[in-house]
Structure formats: C-alpha cells, structure tokens
Design an enzyme around this catalytic site. Sequence first.
Site, PDB file in Angstrom:
ATOM      1  N   SER A  96      23.248   3.339  27.913  1.00  0.00           N
ATOM      2  CA  SER A  96      22.051   2.549  28.243  1.00  0.00           C
ATOM      3  C   SER A  96      22.138   2.173  29.724  1.00  0.00           C
ATOM      4  O   SER A  96      23.223   2.209  30.320  1.00  0.00           O
ATOM      5  CB  SER A  96      22.065   1.255  27.407  1.00  0.00           C
ATOM      6  OG  SER A  96      21.108   0.335  27.877  1.00  0.00           O
TER       7      SER A  96
ATOM      8  N   TYR B  25      26.236  -6.277  23.948  1.00  0.00           N
ATOM      9  CA  TYR B  25      25.559  -4.977  24.037  1.00  0.00           C
ATOM     10  C   TYR B  25      25.933  -4.275  25.343  1.00  0.00           C
ATOM     11  O   TYR B  25      26.293  -3.095  25.351  1.00  0.00           O
ATOM     12  CB  TYR B  25      24.041  -5.174  23.953  1.00  0.00           C
ATOM     13  CG  TYR B  25      23.256  -3.872  23.980  1.00  0.00           C
ATOM     14  CD1 TYR B  25      23.175  -3.069  22.855  1.00  0.00           C
ATOM     15  CD2 TYR B  25      22.619  -3.438  25.141  1.00  0.00           C
ATOM     16  CE1 TYR B  25      22.468  -1.870  22.870  1.00  0.00           C
ATOM     17  CE2 TYR B  25      21.911  -2.241  25.171  1.00  0.00           C
ATOM     18  CZ  TYR B  25      21.835  -1.465  24.034  1.00  0.00           C
ATOM     19  OH  TYR B  25      21.141  -0.275  24.060  1.00  0.00           O
TER      20      TYR B  25
HETATM   21  N1  NAD Z   1      15.251   1.933  22.855  1.00  0.00           N
HETATM   22  C1  NAD Z   1      15.804   1.551  24.004  1.00  0.00           C
HETATM   23  O1  NAD Z   1      15.186   0.893  24.827  1.00  0.00           O
HETATM   24  C2  NAD Z   1      17.192   1.972  24.324  1.00  0.00           C
HETATM   25  C3  NAD Z   1      17.602   1.872  25.669  1.00  0.00           C
HETATM   26  C4  NAD Z   1      18.905   2.245  25.979  1.00  0.00           C
HETATM   27  C5  NAD Z   1      19.732   2.724  25.008  1.00  0.00           C
HETATM   28  N2  NAD Z   1      19.304   2.809  23.712  1.00  0.00           N
HETATM   29  C6  NAD Z   1      20.239   3.327  22.719  1.00  0.00           C
HETATM   30  O2  NAD Z   1      19.649   4.403  22.035  1.00  0.00           O
HETATM   31  C7  NAD Z   1      20.251   4.541  20.759  1.00  0.00           C
HETATM   32  C8  NAD Z   1      19.167   4.737  19.718  1.00  0.00           C
HETATM   33  O3  NAD Z   1      18.401   3.544  19.630  1.00  0.00           O
HETATM   34  P1  NAD Z   1      16.827   3.533  19.394  1.00  0.00           P
HETATM   35  O4  NAD Z   1      16.219   2.824  20.536  1.00  0.00           O
HETATM   36  O5  NAD Z   1      16.327   4.878  19.047  1.00  0.00           O
HETATM   37  O6  NAD Z   1      16.761   2.512  18.158  1.00  0.00           O
HETATM   38  P2  NAD Z   1      16.307   2.671  16.650  1.00  0.00           P
HETATM   39  O7  NAD Z   1      16.589   1.343  16.061  1.00  0.00           O
HETATM   40  O8  NAD Z   1      14.928   3.227  16.564  1.00  0.00           O
HETATM   41  O9  NAD Z   1      17.305   3.757  16.046  1.00  0.00           O
HETATM   42  C9  NAD Z   1      18.643   3.504  15.786  1.00  0.00           C
HETATM   43  C10 NAD Z   1      19.064   4.298  14.571  1.00  0.00           C
HETATM   44  O10 NAD Z   1      20.469   4.086  14.366  1.00  0.00           O
HETATM   45  C11 NAD Z   1      20.672   3.813  13.004  1.00  0.00           C
HETATM   46  N3  NAD Z   1      21.863   2.981  12.835  1.00  0.00           N
HETATM   47  C12 NAD Z   1      22.019   1.669  13.126  1.00  0.00           C
HETATM   48  N4  NAD Z   1      23.249   1.254  12.782  1.00  0.00           N
HETATM   49  C13 NAD Z   1      23.887   2.342  12.269  1.00  0.00           C
HETATM   50  C14 NAD Z   1      25.156   2.558  11.729  1.00  0.00           C
HETATM   51  N5  NAD Z   1      26.048   1.554  11.622  1.00  0.00           N
HETATM   52  N6  NAD Z   1      25.486   3.798  11.304  1.00  0.00           N
HETATM   53  C15 NAD Z   1      24.587   4.811  11.387  1.00  0.00           C
HETATM   54  N7  NAD Z   1      23.345   4.668  11.867  1.00  0.00           N
HETATM   55  C16 NAD Z   1      22.995   3.445  12.297  1.00  0.00           C
HETATM   56  C17 NAD Z   1      19.423   3.093  12.517  1.00  0.00           C
HETATM   57  O11 NAD Z   1      19.275   3.183  11.107  1.00  0.00           O
HETATM   58  C18 NAD Z   1      18.354   3.855  13.278  1.00  0.00           C
HETATM   59  O12 NAD Z   1      17.907   4.988  12.565  1.00  0.00           O
HETATM   60  C19 NAD Z   1      21.111   3.291  20.564  1.00  0.00           C
HETATM   61  O13 NAD Z   1      22.465   3.606  20.799  1.00  0.00           O
HETATM   62  C20 NAD Z   1      20.600   2.348  21.622  1.00  0.00           C
HETATM   63  O14 NAD Z   1      21.560   1.406  22.023  1.00  0.00           O
HETATM   64  C21 NAD Z   1      18.046   2.452  23.355  1.00  0.00           C
END
Ligand code: NAD
Length: 253
Positions: A144, A157
């Site tokens: 991130s 985080y």
């Molecule tokens: N959306 C943002 O703004 C953003 C920015 C930077 C980084 N990220 C990173 O991107 C990645 C994906 O996040 P997203 O934004 O798509 O969110 P999201 O919540 O849409 O998706 C996350 C997915 O991970 C799954 N998950 C959560 N805990 C879990 C576990 N213990 N075991 C297996 N699966 C699990 C959830 O069920 C979900 O399907 C994350 O690592 C997040 O930190 C997101």
Amino acid sequence: MSDFTNQVVFITGAGSGIGRATALVFARAGASVVVSDVNQSSGPNVVSQIHQLGGHALFVACDVAVPTQIEAAIRHAIDVYGKLDIGINNAGIGGKYGRFTEQTQSDFDQIMAVNVGGVFYGMQFQIQQMLTQPEGGRIVNVSSIAGVRGMPMGAPYSASKHAVIGLTKTAALEYARQRIRVNAVCPVYTHSAMVDELIQQAPAMEEKMRRMIPMGRFGQPEEIAQAILWLCSDENAFVTGQAIQLDGGLTAG
Ligand SMILES: NC(=O)c1ccc[n+]([C@@H]2O[C@H](COP(=O)([O-])OP(=O)(O)OC[C@H]3O[C@@H](n4cnc5c(N)ncnc54)[C@H](O)[C@@H]3O)[C@@H](O)[C@H]2O)c1
C-alpha cells in the site's frame, strides 16, 4: 496483451476488490486461476464469473492468518494443476481507524496475522514449490502507499504494509538466481469494500482523501490488477524486488 495460457495463478483474497479484479484480468489473459478467500460465498462467485467468460478457475477456502490453511490451499492448487507459476498475496484487512493509543493488542495482532503472516507464509509455500520448477515463478505482494509513508490513524496497518515490502525485497534477493521474481504493488485509495469501510468509520475523510491524490480520484481495482499482470509478464523478466507505487501521482510530490 501478454498471454498467460497454461500458467497457474494462486490469488489470496480473490473474492473482492483488487483480488477479484486480478483474478478476472489473469483469466482473460488465459491463466488458470486459483481463487482463494476466507469468504466462502464471494470466492465461488468469482469462479462462476470466470467460467462464464470461458476461463479456468477453482475456489479454495483459506484464512491466510492460519499458516496450515495457506499450506493446504497451495498444496490443493498444485495437486489440481501440477505446478504454480504465480502467487499473488493480496488478502488484507484495514484494521481500526484510530490513534496509536487507541489501538489494542488484539487490533495489532489481528492485522499482523493477516497482512504480514498471510504474506510471509503464502510466499514461503509458493517459493518451496517454485524452487522445484526449472522455470521458477513470480510473486506479487499487495502492499500500500501506507507501506512507504506513515498513515495517521492507521499505525498497525502502515506497519504491516511496510513489512510486506521488507518481505518482498528480501525474497527477491534470496531467490533471484533461482528465477523467482518477487515484487510488490503499493496502491493509494482504490474503490473496494475496504475503502468503503474506512469511509464509514470516518465519513468526513472521503473528500480529503480524494483531494490529496494529484489525479483527484481513487484508483480502480482493474488498474491495480493490470499493474500486477504487467509485473508477472515475461516482458518484465528483469524486474524484481520493486515496490511499484500506484497512486495517481501522490508520492511524486
Ligand atoms: N482499497 C484500497 O484502497 C487499498 C489501498 C492499498 C492497499 N490495499 C490492499 O489491497 C488488498 C486487497 O484489498 P481490497 O481493497 O481489494 O479490499 P476488499 O476488502 O475488497 O478485499 C479483501 C479480500 O480479502 C479477503 N480477506 C480478508 N481477510 C482474509 C483472511 N484472513 N484470509 C483470506 N482472505 C481474507 C476478504 O474476504 C476480501 O475478499 C489488501 O491487502 C489491502 O490492504 C487496498
């Protein structure tokens, strides 16, 4: 577009957001996609969507906070497809929005187990398999912008996402000679369930979050997925150990 036919991709957290978009992008590029998620309804939906596109996919339930579950999920993928070309360690949680002093031991432990443990053990089992393959493999970890900058109100985080970059760089150095490339992506706010949840916790933040991004908008999951695909393509055979910032220009300033 790169062709990933006959390539096997294992993606954690593939039931939603960035992971789901990545599963669809790889499926459209011809890969066989192992959709893994702790959520046992969203993951199978992604598999159905891929089947409707004429692609290959299977679902395997896995909580990445439990190392034995990651091992079993990766083992299952290898039993079915015979190999593992690409590992995408994407599953993550945002944790509590609050100052350092408001974060409890359980807030900290939970985020470390999922965001750091999930990536560490995922990589460990993926690398073990890739070392048996003459062609090696490729790994992309989802960090991130909070992994390269501090994030007020999100210390656990931010710490977890900095750790993901440390794991990425170290593995890239250790396995460069074994043809295993390891990179990370560092997205800024991207439309997903995680960002919706953050905005729910602090509604006044949304406009501020948008304004801090030079492009004036959040990322789209598909844009992050395309960068992950690009990092895994053979055209990028010399790129390893990088943390690519996908941030609408934020860290240019
Ligand atoms: N959306 C943002 O703004 C953003 C920015 C930077 C980084 N990220 C990173 O991107 C990645 C994906 O996040 P997203 O934004 O798509 O969110 P999201 O919540 O849409 O998706 C996350 C997915 O991970 C799954 N998950 C959560 N805990 C879990 C576990 N213990 N075991 C297996 N699966 C699990 C959830 O069920 C979900 O399907 C994350 O690592 C997040 O930190 C997101």
